[in-house]
Design a protein around this motif. Structure first.
Motif, mmCIF file in Angstrom:
data_model
loop_
_atom_site.group_PDB
_atom_site.id
_atom_site.type_symbol
_atom_site.label_atom_id
_atom_site.label_comp_id
_atom_site.label_asym_id
_atom_site.label_seq_id
_atom_site.Cartn_x
_atom_site.Cartn_y
_atom_site.Cartn_z
ATOM 1 N N UNK A 182 37.509 25.656 -84.363
ATOM 2 C CA UNK A 182 38.817 25.044 -84.115
ATOM 3 C C UNK A 182 39.309 25.284 -82.690
ATOM 4 N N UNK A 183 38.378 25.328 -81.741
ATOM 5 C CA UNK A 183 38.805 25.521 -80.354
ATOM 6 C C UNK A 183 39.696 24.388 -79.897
ATOM 7 N N UNK A 184 40.722 24.723 -79.152
ATOM 8 C CA UNK A 184 41.656 23.699 -78.696
ATOM 9 C C UNK A 184 41.078 22.829 -77.607
ATOM 10 N N UNK A 185 40.146 23.394 -76.824
ATOM 11 C CA UNK A 185 39.559 22.636 -75.717
ATOM 12 C C UNK A 185 38.091 22.423 -75.968
ATOM 13 N N UNK A 186 37.627 21.244 -75.772
ATOM 14 C CA UNK A 186 36.218 20.948 -75.960
ATOM 15 C C UNK A 186 35.339 21.825 -75.069
ATOM 16 N N UNK A 187 35.790 22.180 -73.886
ATOM 17 C CA UNK A 187 34.991 22.997 -72.983
ATOM 18 C C UNK A 187 34.726 24.380 -73.562
ATOM 19 N N UNK A 188 35.611 24.860 -74.459
ATOM 20 C CA UNK A 188 35.422 26.176 -75.055
ATOM 21 C C UNK A 188 34.427 26.147 -76.208
ATOM 22 N N UNK A 189 33.940 24.995 -76.599
ATOM 23 C CA UNK A 189 33.080 24.902 -77.760
ATOM 24 C C UNK A 189 31.595 24.883 -77.407
ATOM 25 N N UNK A 190 31.252 25.184 -76.179
ATOM 26 C CA UNK A 190 29.855 25.309 -75.800
ATOM 27 C C UNK A 190 29.318 26.643 -76.295
ATOM 28 N N UNK A 191 28.139 26.661 -76.935
ATOM 29 C CA UNK A 191 27.548 27.945 -77.348
ATOM 30 C C UNK A 191 27.322 28.881 -76.166
ATOM 31 N N UNK A 192 27.074 28.325 -74.985
ATOM 32 C CA UNK A 192 26.864 29.146 -73.797
ATOM 33 C C UNK A 192 28.136 29.921 -73.456
ATOM 34 N N UNK A 193 29.277 29.258 -73.547
ATOM 35 C CA UNK A 193 30.554 29.906 -73.243
ATOM 36 C C UNK A 193 30.855 31.011 -74.252
ATOM 37 N N UNK A 194 30.645 30.715 -75.525
ATOM 38 C CA UNK A 194 30.912 31.704 -76.575
ATOM 39 C C UNK A 194 30.047 32.937 -76.374
ATOM 40 N N UNK A 195 28.765 32.726 -76.061
ATOM 41 C CA UNK A 195 27.838 33.846 -75.884
ATOM 42 C C UNK A 195 28.271 34.731 -74.716
ATOM 43 N N UNK A 196 28.644 34.128 -73.594
ATOM 44 C CA UNK A 196 29.042 34.908 -72.427
ATOM 45 C C UNK A 196 30.340 35.665 -72.684
ATOM 46 N N UNK A 197 31.276 35.036 -73.406
ATOM 47 C CA UNK A 197 32.515 35.732 -73.746
ATOM 48 C C UNK A 197 32.249 36.903 -74.690
ATOM 49 N N UNK A 198 31.364 36.698 -75.691
ATOM 50 C CA UNK A 198 31.033 37.779 -76.621
ATOM 51 C C UNK A 198 30.312 38.922 -75.928
ATOM 52 N N UNK A 199 29.611 38.587 -74.829
ATOM 53 C CA UNK A 199 28.904 39.625 -74.073
ATOM 54 C C UNK A 199 29.862 40.445 -73.220
#
Length: 542
Positions: free
Chosen positions: A301-318
């Motif tokens: 349910x990300x508000x921005x499409x740019x936040x829904x990249x698996x690459x972005x999620x992985x880097x944030x989780x790291x």
């Protein structure tokens, strides 16, 4: 019908150029002259065409849309989806390579559909192919405007759209040489970016990042699980995503007319598809599933499409929150290439259809630079569909448009296999030998029948998940284009009384490369028949 007019037929070709044109070895400036049949300029080099399939298909769909596919099906479904669609794409390219190497004229498989099947069939194929690129273009504008709204919302979303719409339109009007050169270098940037992410994923999974407490290994395959709780339902949902990600591997055939030596460039580009599928698609599917949990809130349910990249999620989780800007910048670079490729392919599809009397004639006009201005404007204008995200949000708009383009991709790919089957049938009935072909498809006829059957099957089942529980809106979105193909074919056929060609009636000589011995020599050079193994590996990527 529709006031379309069929132009005169063209003369035979030798090596991809008219027989009275320049011979091999002449100055490159001569080879870049305007094509007399389509009006476009032969300005693409072999390296441009080789990178086009790569540059056109690595876009925000792969980097961003994979998030929706991962959330729907989990990491296992993502691998299966990319693998199955990859096998189908490889089969399609083998069929396309055999036919287009022999018939390299403008219009690619649209002209081939008219030659080997029926003019009404060609109309249906052409307009469905245009729909694919209209949808892909819309989604790319959707992504690029969402990224800039994420960076700064001082300019409204529609304002960003108008800015980029004008910029891309101006760039396309410069000419095909600028397009080809830009695609080449942007493709290299994409390869470097993906390679860097793959290295990051390996280090992250192994626990080697600075400050990382423990290795994540394959923990996301255990929690939330390989299927993210959706089982086969998730696998079915992933197919439509993956078909959109792969759309574009066949685009080298569209660009052949604007290439200086299509007899070499087309088979060379087709030969590289296998390596691209393994490295880009299967690599992305594996590492996205390895480093990003399928139930990540940003994917759901990300508000921005740019936040829904698996690459972005992985880097944030790291632990690198600022990494979102780096990934968005990389996605923006892919958007530059993907939007350009979509406008190029969509406009050339309209151009070649108009030249063959399958679209309004005004779309066939080109200026002194060989640029189809009206076709470009119309194609780029269709990108305004992306503005539905003003009311629906970027995520829902993305899903709607993906469903539209997915079923069209299956129909067009199935048509390519059918054209190949019809070509081989005519070739055999008219007493020609497969040994005469400059480029022979692997595993014929099995690969062609597999491509036809698999694409028809997926076109029918891709909306299966909308049936239970039944959602009328999603069902219509998934299947509305399925009946469009036969409707266009039948209506055009009835109004224009077109002829379905029998095998013995097909014209195998008009527009064919005349010198088959020369064609074989060029194809052998392009596919690296006399090269060492390390040269073949290098050419597969460069």
């Amino acid at each position: 019908m529709f006031g379309f007019k069929q132009p005169d037929k063209t003369t035979a070709y030798d090596g991809g150029f008219e027989s009275h044109e320049v011979e091999p070895g002449v100055d490159d400036n001569v080879r870049q002259e305007i094509d007399p049949d389509s009006g476009v300029k032969r300005g693409l080099k072999n390296r441009h065409l080789s990178m086009m399939a790569l540059a056109g298909i690595i876009g925000p769909g792969l980097l961003v849309g994979s998030g929706g596919a991962l959330e729907n099906g989990g990491p296992a479904s993502l691998l299966i989806g990319f693998g199955v669609i990859g096998i189908i794409a490889f089969s399609i390219m083998q069929s396309l390579g055999e036919v287009t190497t022999l018939y390299p004229g403008g219009g690619a498989f649209v002209s081939l559909a008219e030659r080997f099947v029926d003019k009404g069939f060609a109309v249906a194929v052409g307009w469905n192919y245009f729909i694919i690129w209209a949808a892909v273009l819309s989604n790319e504008y959707n992504v690029i405007t969402s990224i800039f709204v994420f960076w700064s919302d001082k300019v409204p979303l529609w304002g960003y759209f108008l800015i980029f719409w004008s910029a891309f339109m101006a760039f396309q009007l410069i000419g095909v040489e600028a397009f080809g050169e830009a695609e080449f270098w942007l493709a290299l940037i994409k390869l470097l970016g993906l390679t860097a992410y793959f290295i990051f994923a390996i280090i992250y999974a192994s626990g080697g990042l600075i400050g990382q407490q423990h290795a994540i290994g394959f923990q996301y395959w255990h929690n939330p699980g390989p299927w993210n709780g959706n089982g086969f339902r998730g696998v079915a949902a992933v197919f439509v995503f993956c078909s959109t990600f792969y759309a574009g591997v066949e685009s080298v055939a569209v660009a052949a007319t604007e290439t200086r030596n299509p007899g070499v460039a087309v088979p060379q580009a087709i030969r590289q598809v296998f390596w691209r599928i393994i490295f880009i698609y299967m690599g992305s599917a594996f590492f996205f599933g390895l480093t990003c949990p399928a139930n990540a809130p940003q994917l759901v349910d990300g508000a921005s499409r740019s936040l829904q990249s698996p690459m972005t999620v992985a880097i944030q989780n790291a632990g690198w929150e600022g990494g979102v800007h780096l990934i968005n910048a990389f996605i923006f670079v892919t958007c530059l290439s993907a939007v350009n490729s979509s406008i190029y392919i969509g406009s050339r599809t309209l151009l070649y259809m108009a030249h063959r009397g399958l679209a309004p004639r005004f779309l066939s006009w080109t200026n002194g630079r060989g640029v189809p201005v009206f076709a470009l404007v119309l194609t780029n204008a269709v990108g305004a569909i992306s503005m539905m995200n003003v009311s629906t949000g970027a995520s829902k708009a993305y899903q709607y448009i993906v469903n539209l383009s997915g079923v069209s991709t299956f129909l067009v790919w199935g048509s390519i296999s059918f054209i190949h089957i019809r070509f081989r049938s005519a070739w055999k009935v008219q007493g020609r030998s497969p040994d005469e072909l400059p480029y022979k498809s692997l595993l014929y006829p099995w690969n062609a029948y597999f491509g036809l059957g698999a694409n028809l099957f997926l076109a029918l089942v891709q909306g299966w998940t909308t049936l239970s529980p039944f959602k009328a809106g999603n069902f219509v979105d998934a299947y509305i284009l399925l009946p469009l193909f036969p409707i266009i074919w039948i209506v055009f056929k009835l109004f224009n009384r077109t002829n379905f060609w029998r095998s013995w009636e097909v014209d195998l000589d008009q527009g064919r490369r005349v010198d088959l011995d020369r064609a074989k020599a060029e194809t052998a050079l392009a596919t690296g028949a006399k090269q060492k193994w390390w040269q073949k590996v290098t050419k597969a990527f460069l």
